[in-house]
Structure formats: structure tokens, C-alpha cells
Scaffold this active site. Structure first.
Site, PDB file in Angstrom:
ATOM      1  N   TYR A  16      34.477  69.852  50.597  1.00 23.08           N
ATOM      2  CA  TYR A  16      34.454  71.280  50.238  1.00 23.08           C
ATOM      3  C   TYR A  16      33.072  71.890  50.486  1.00 23.08           C
ATOM      4  CZ  TYR A  16      39.255  71.447  48.738  1.00 23.08           C
ATOM      5  OH  TYR A  16      40.629  71.430  48.761  1.00 23.08           O
ATOM      6  N   ASN A  28      44.766  81.284  52.463  1.00 25.41           N
ATOM      7  CA  ASN A  28      43.388  80.875  52.748  1.00 25.41           C
ATOM      8  C   ASN A  28      42.516  81.033  51.510  1.00 25.41           C
ATOM      9  OD1 ASN A  28      44.402  80.610  55.293  1.00 25.41           O
ATOM     10  ND2 ASN A  28      43.512  82.512  56.074  1.00 25.41           N
ATOM     11  N   HIS A  43      46.526  80.102  47.229  1.00 25.73           N
ATOM     12  CA  HIS A  43      46.003  78.737  47.010  1.00 25.73           C
ATOM     13  C   HIS A  43      44.606  78.734  46.389  1.00 25.73           C
ATOM     14  CE1 HIS A  43      49.010  76.980  50.176  1.00 25.73           C
ATOM     15  NE2 HIS A  43      49.539  77.048  48.978  1.00 25.73           N
ATOM     16  N   CYS A  79      30.365  71.187  29.235  1.00 32.84           N
ATOM     17  CA  CYS A  79      31.101  70.385  28.243  1.00 32.84           C
ATOM     18  C   CYS A  79      31.094  68.900  28.631  1.00 32.84           C
ATOM     19  CB  CYS A  79      32.531  70.887  28.110  1.00 32.84           C
ATOM     20  SG  CYS A  79      33.631  70.310  29.420  1.00 32.84           S
TER      21      CYS A  79
HETATM   22  C1  BJW Z   1      46.925  80.945  65.141  1.00 31.96           C
HETATM   23  C2  BJW Z   1      45.662  80.969  65.621  1.00 31.96           C
HETATM   24  C3  BJW Z   1      45.265  82.273  66.018  1.00 31.96           C
HETATM   25  C4  BJW Z   1      45.933  78.909  65.118  1.00 31.96           C
HETATM   26  N1  BJW Z   1      46.143  83.291  65.867  1.00 31.96           N
HETATM   27  N2  BJW Z   1      47.810  81.839  64.968  1.00 31.96           N
HETATM   28  C5  BJW Z   1      59.040  68.082  50.992  1.00 31.96           C
HETATM   29  C6  BJW Z   1      59.715  69.270  51.247  1.00 31.96           C
HETATM   30  C7  BJW Z   1      59.234  70.456  50.715  1.00 31.96           C
HETATM   31  C8  BJW Z   1      58.092  70.473  49.923  1.00 31.96           C
HETATM   32  C9  BJW Z   1      57.448  69.281  49.689  1.00 31.96           C
HETATM   33  C10 BJW Z   1      57.918  68.116  50.205  1.00 31.96           C
HETATM   34  N3  BJW Z   1      57.067  67.136  49.822  1.00 31.96           N
HETATM   35  C11 BJW Z   1      56.079  67.662  49.080  1.00 31.96           C
HETATM   36  C12 BJW Z   1      56.296  68.974  48.977  1.00 31.96           C
HETATM   37  C13 BJW Z   1      55.477  69.940  48.277  1.00 31.96           C
HETATM   38  C14 BJW Z   1      54.196  70.275  49.011  1.00 31.96           C
HETATM   39  C15 BJW Z   1      54.492  70.586  50.467  1.00 31.96           C
HETATM   40  O1  BJW Z   1      54.838  71.692  50.832  1.00 31.96           O
HETATM   41  N4  BJW Z   1      54.326  69.612  51.344  1.00 31.96           N
HETATM   42  C16 BJW Z   1      54.662  69.781  52.760  1.00 31.96           C
HETATM   43  C17 BJW Z   1      53.439  69.486  53.616  1.00 31.96           C
HETATM   44  C18 BJW Z   1      55.824  68.914  53.077  1.00 31.96           C
HETATM   45  N5  BJW Z   1      53.697  71.438  48.347  1.00 31.96           N
HETATM   46  C19 BJW Z   1      52.967  71.352  47.241  1.00 31.96           C
HETATM   47  O2  BJW Z   1      52.628  70.282  46.773  1.00 31.96           O
HETATM   48  C20 BJW Z   1      52.622  72.650  46.558  1.00 31.96           C
HETATM   49  N6  BJW Z   1      52.901  72.576  45.187  1.00 31.96           N
HETATM   50  C21 BJW Z   1      54.134  72.332  44.720  1.00 31.96           C
HETATM   51  O3  BJW Z   1      55.099  72.190  45.438  1.00 31.96           O
HETATM   52  O4  BJW Z   1      54.192  72.255  43.353  1.00 31.96           O
HETATM   53  C22 BJW Z   1      55.444  71.905  42.756  1.00 31.96           C
HETATM   54  C23 BJW Z   1      55.196  71.750  41.276  1.00 31.96           C
HETATM   55  C24 BJW Z   1      55.895  72.532  40.405  1.00 31.96           C
HETATM   56  C25 BJW Z   1      55.673  72.378  39.026  1.00 31.96           C
HETATM   57  C26 BJW Z   1      54.740  71.443  38.566  1.00 31.96           C
HETATM   58  C27 BJW Z   1      54.040  70.676  39.458  1.00 31.96           C
HETATM   59  C28 BJW Z   1      54.264  70.829  40.833  1.00 31.96           C
HETATM   60  C29 BJW Z   1      51.123  72.943  46.690  1.00 31.96           C
HETATM   61  C30 BJW Z   1      50.680  73.080  48.097  1.00 31.96           C
HETATM   62  C31 BJW Z   1      49.163  73.251  48.147  1.00 31.96           C
HETATM   63  C32 BJW Z   1      48.629  73.303  49.552  1.00 31.96           C
HETATM   64  N7  BJW Z   1      47.200  73.229  49.505  1.00 31.96           N
HETATM   65  C33 BJW Z   1      46.422  73.362  50.725  1.00 31.96           C
HETATM   66  C34 BJW Z   1      44.921  73.147  50.386  1.00 31.96           C
HETATM   67  C35 BJW Z   1      44.389  74.392  49.681  1.00 31.96           C
HETATM   68  C36 BJW Z   1      42.941  74.288  49.369  1.00 31.96           C
HETATM   69  C37 BJW Z   1      42.079  74.068  50.597  1.00 31.96           C
HETATM   70  O5  BJW Z   1      42.069  74.877  51.535  1.00 31.96           O
HETATM   71  O6  BJW Z   1      41.360  73.078  50.585  1.00 31.96           O
HETATM   72  O7  BJW Z   1      46.613  74.656  51.292  1.00 31.96           O
HETATM   73  S1  BJW Z   1      46.957  72.272  52.009  1.00 31.96           S
HETATM   74  C38 BJW Z   1      46.721  73.429  53.333  1.00 31.96           C
HETATM   75  O8  BJW Z   1      47.990  73.820  53.906  1.00 31.96           O
HETATM   76  C39 BJW Z   1      46.151  74.681  52.675  1.00 31.96           C
HETATM   77  C40 BJW Z   1      46.832  75.759  53.449  1.00 31.96           C
HETATM   78  O9  BJW Z   1      46.798  76.975  52.721  1.00 31.96           O
HETATM   79  C41 BJW Z   1      48.226  75.220  53.648  1.00 31.96           C
HETATM   80  C42 BJW Z   1      49.011  75.842  54.740  1.00 31.96           C
HETATM   81  O10 BJW Z   1      48.399  75.674  55.963  1.00 31.96           O
HETATM   82  P1  BJW Z   1      48.385  76.874  57.022  1.00 31.96           P
HETATM   83  O11 BJW Z   1      47.597  78.006  56.489  1.00 31.96           O
HETATM   84  O12 BJW Z   1      49.770  77.172  57.436  1.00 31.96           O
HETATM   85  O13 BJW Z   1      47.510  76.255  58.197  1.00 31.96           O
HETATM   86  P2  BJW Z   1      47.918  75.250  59.394  1.00 31.96           P
HETATM   87  O14 BJW Z   1      46.683  74.646  59.898  1.00 31.96           O
HETATM   88  O15 BJW Z   1      49.008  74.356  58.969  1.00 31.96           O
HETATM   89  O16 BJW Z   1      48.544  76.199  60.508  1.00 31.96           O
HETATM   90  C43 BJW Z   1      47.766  77.116  61.251  1.00 31.96           C
HETATM   91  C44 BJW Z   1      48.697  77.922  62.121  1.00 31.96           C
HETATM   92  O17 BJW Z   1      47.954  78.934  62.762  1.00 31.96           O
HETATM   93  C45 BJW Z   1      49.370  77.116  63.230  1.00 31.96           C
HETATM   94  O18 BJW Z   1      50.746  77.410  63.228  1.00 31.96           O
HETATM   95  C46 BJW Z   1      48.701  77.611  64.523  1.00 31.96           C
HETATM   96  O19 BJW Z   1      49.606  77.655  65.628  1.00 31.96           O
HETATM   97  C47 BJW Z   1      48.293  78.992  64.127  1.00 31.96           C
HETATM   98  N8  BJW Z   1      47.099  79.522  64.782  1.00 31.96           N
HETATM   99  N9  BJW Z   1      45.058  79.762  65.633  1.00 31.96           N
HETATM  100  C48 BJW Z   1      47.384  83.049  65.356  1.00 31.96           C
HETATM  101  N10 BJW Z   1      44.045  82.517  66.548  1.00 31.96           N
HETATM  102 ZN    ZN Z   2      34.120  72.178  30.724  1.00 34.08          ZN
END
Ligand code: BJW
Ligand code: ZN
Length: 236
Positions: A65, A99, A116, A145
């Protein structure tokens, strides 16, 4: 390509909601997660973006980070962020961003839902207190703490905070058009917001360099760079 049709739809919309992902910040020099050069290519997500990874090795997670803070602090909004901010002049715009980089706010967008969390906030894992912190790198990872400070972001396996989820559902309910920009649409529940919009018979326009799992179901899917496409489809 759909540019002309997309522009017409957006011109006629009173309220636009926008779901953004890492791709919109790629042209600002911030690495995406998946795909060529993506962050997950070098690091395994389960080693870094999970509560258990942090419990096992908080120093390692903070190194990652801090490295990202160093990139993000120098980054500026690109024409994609700026086109979305300018769109507010003549209509209602609600941004739901996956993001954590704050670039929509830096571009001037007023209504931004940080789905997120934010890399510029920290939360104590013991007392739960959350504070803004802009240090690069973070100076100390202990709270007063005695508990450890973690980034106030949502990791895998963690729920999206209730009020964030509610505000996002409302943003979908309120809009005439949902723009889905630069997200691979594989991480839930963010990706399901696009499906919710379709279920509610909203127009959905995707802008992405590549095809995604939603490309075939949305109304218009435009392949291109966010920084080039958004200024063309959002006028005035
Ligand atoms: C361009 C470009 C340009 C490039 N112009 N385009 C199975 C099925 C369904 C769900 C699950 C499953 N197994 C597990 C899960 C749940 C899981 C999940 O979804 N997993 C999948 C991977 C399968 N989800 C979770 O765990 C979530 N929580 C949850 O479900 O809780 C349930 C719960 C309920 C009650 C109690 C307890 C639990 C939480 C998900 C958290 C995701 N966190 C992250 C990190 C955030 C912090 C950090 O940044 O460090 O979030 S992971 C990462 O992925 C980050 C992003 O926000 C997120 C999405 O990624 P994003 O933004 O789509 O980026 P990329 O890189 O994937 O894609 C970029 C795109 O841009 C590409 O398509 C390129 O083509 C394009 N591109 N340049 C236009 N110039
Ligand atoms: Zn504390």
C-alpha cells in the site's frame, strides 16, 4: 462503435450514474489489477488484499500500500475523470468508484461513492477508529490504543459497508443511464450493479479497452480508452 448512439443517450439524460474501475485511472499512470501489467500479475491477491494476509504479515501488506500511495500521490486526473466532472455542469452525476485513489474528487466530481474505500484513510483493527492519513509512506502502523492500523479499504471476503451499498442502489435507481467504465466486471458485488441497472430497464453503456462478461448484455459496449472515449460521448 456506438459513440454516436452513446452521445445521444447521454445528451437526453437528466441523471447519469457511473461505475468506474481501475481502467479509468490507467491513463493517469496507476496500474490496474488484472490484465497485462496488472498488479495481480506480480503479487498474489490472497497474499495482500485479504484480512488474513494482513493478520499474517501486516508489514508486507503495508509495503504494498505504501508503494501504491507513492504512485497515487503523484497521479493527476486524466481526460476521462475530467469529462465526468464537467458533466455535472448541466446534469446530475453520481459516481460509484471501485478505485481507492481519489482521482474523481481531484478532478472536481462532487458526488462520489467510494465503493472499496480510500487509500488515504486508515482504520484501527482494535478500536475501529478511522482517520484521514496522507503520509507517504505511513509513519507508524500502530494506533494510540495499541492496535494495528490498516488501510480503510474493502478486501476480499469483507462486506461493503451498508450505507455505501444503499447509496449505490439509490444511485442506480435514480439514473437514466449507467456508464460502466474501465472495470473487468468480475469482482462482486460491484459488478452486479450493472446487472441491477439492466433489470431496472436503465440504459447501460460500457467503455473498456477489452470485452468483459457484461459486454454482450449492455445496451452499448464501446472498446477504447476511457480518456479518449468519455470526452467524445459526454458533451457539455
Ligand atoms: C481500460 C483502460 C483504459 C484498462 N480505458 N478501460 C465467486 C463468485 C462470485 C463472488 C465471489 C466468488 N468467490 C468470492 C467471491 C466474492 C469476492 C469476488 O468477487 N471474487 C471474484 C474475484 C470472484 N468479492 C468479495 O469478497 C467482496 N466482498 C464480499 O463478497 O463480501 C461478502 C460478505 C458479506 C457479508 C459478510 C462478509 C462478506 C469484496 C471485494 C473487494 C475487492 N477489493 C479490491 C481491493 C480494494 C483495495 C485496493 O485497491 O487495494 O478491489 S480487489 C480489486 O478488484 C479492487 C478493485 O476495485 C476490484 C475490481 O477491479 P477493477 O477495477 O475492475 O480492475 P481490473 O484491473 O480488474 O480491470 C481493469 C479493466 O480496465 C480491464 O477490463 C481493462 O480492460 C480496462 N482498462 N485500461 C478503459 N485506459
Ligand atoms: Zn485503536
Amino acid at each position: 462503435m456506438g459513440i454516436v448512439e452513446a452521445r445521444e443517450i447521454i445528451k437526453g439524460a437528466k441523471t447519469i450514474s457511473v461505475l468506474t474501475g481501475a481502467g479509468i485511472s490507467a491513463e493517469s499512470g496507476i496500474p490496474t489489477f488484472r490484465g497485462a501489467g496488472g498488479l495481480w500479475g506480480k503479487y498474489r491477491p490472497e497474499e495482500l488484499a485479504t484480512p488474513s494476509a494482513f493478520a499474517r504479515d501486516p508489514e508486507l501488506v503495508w509495503r504494498w500500500y505504501n508503494w501504491r500511495r507513492g504512485i497515487i500521490v503523484k497521479a493527476n486526473p486524466n481526460p476521462g475523470h475530467i469529462a465526468l466532472a464537467r458533466a455535472e455542469v448541466s446534469r446530475e452525476v453520481i459516481i460509484i468508484t471501485q478505485n481507492i485513489d481519489g482521482l474523481h474528487q481531484k478532478a472536481g466530481s462532487k458526488r462520489v461513492i467510494e465503493f472499496h474505500g480510500s487509500i488515504w484513510r486508515v482504520r484501527c483493527i482494535e478500536c475501529g477508529c478511522e482517520t484521514e492519513n496522507m503520509e507517504v509512506p505511513l509513519k507508524k502502523i500502530e494506533c494510540e490504543c495499541g492496535g494495528l492500523l490498516r488501510p480503510a479499504v474493502v478486501w476480499f471476503g469483507e462486506p461493503i459497508p451498508d450505507q455505501v451499498l444503499q447509496a449505490s442502489f439509490e444511485a442506480i435507481g435514480e439514473c437514466d443511464v449507467l456508464l460502466v467504465v474501465g472495470t473487468s466486471a468480475v469482482v462482486q458485488p460491484a459488478a452486479s450493479l450493472a446487472m441491477l441497472a439492466l433489470d431496472m430497464l436503465k440504459k447501460v453503456i460500457e467503455v473498456n479497452l477489452e470485452a468483459t462478461p457484461i459486454s454482450n448484455v449492455v445496451d452499448i459496449s464501446i472498446r477504447g480508452k476511457a480518456g479518449e472515449v468519455l470526452p467524445q460521448i459526454i458533451c457539455g
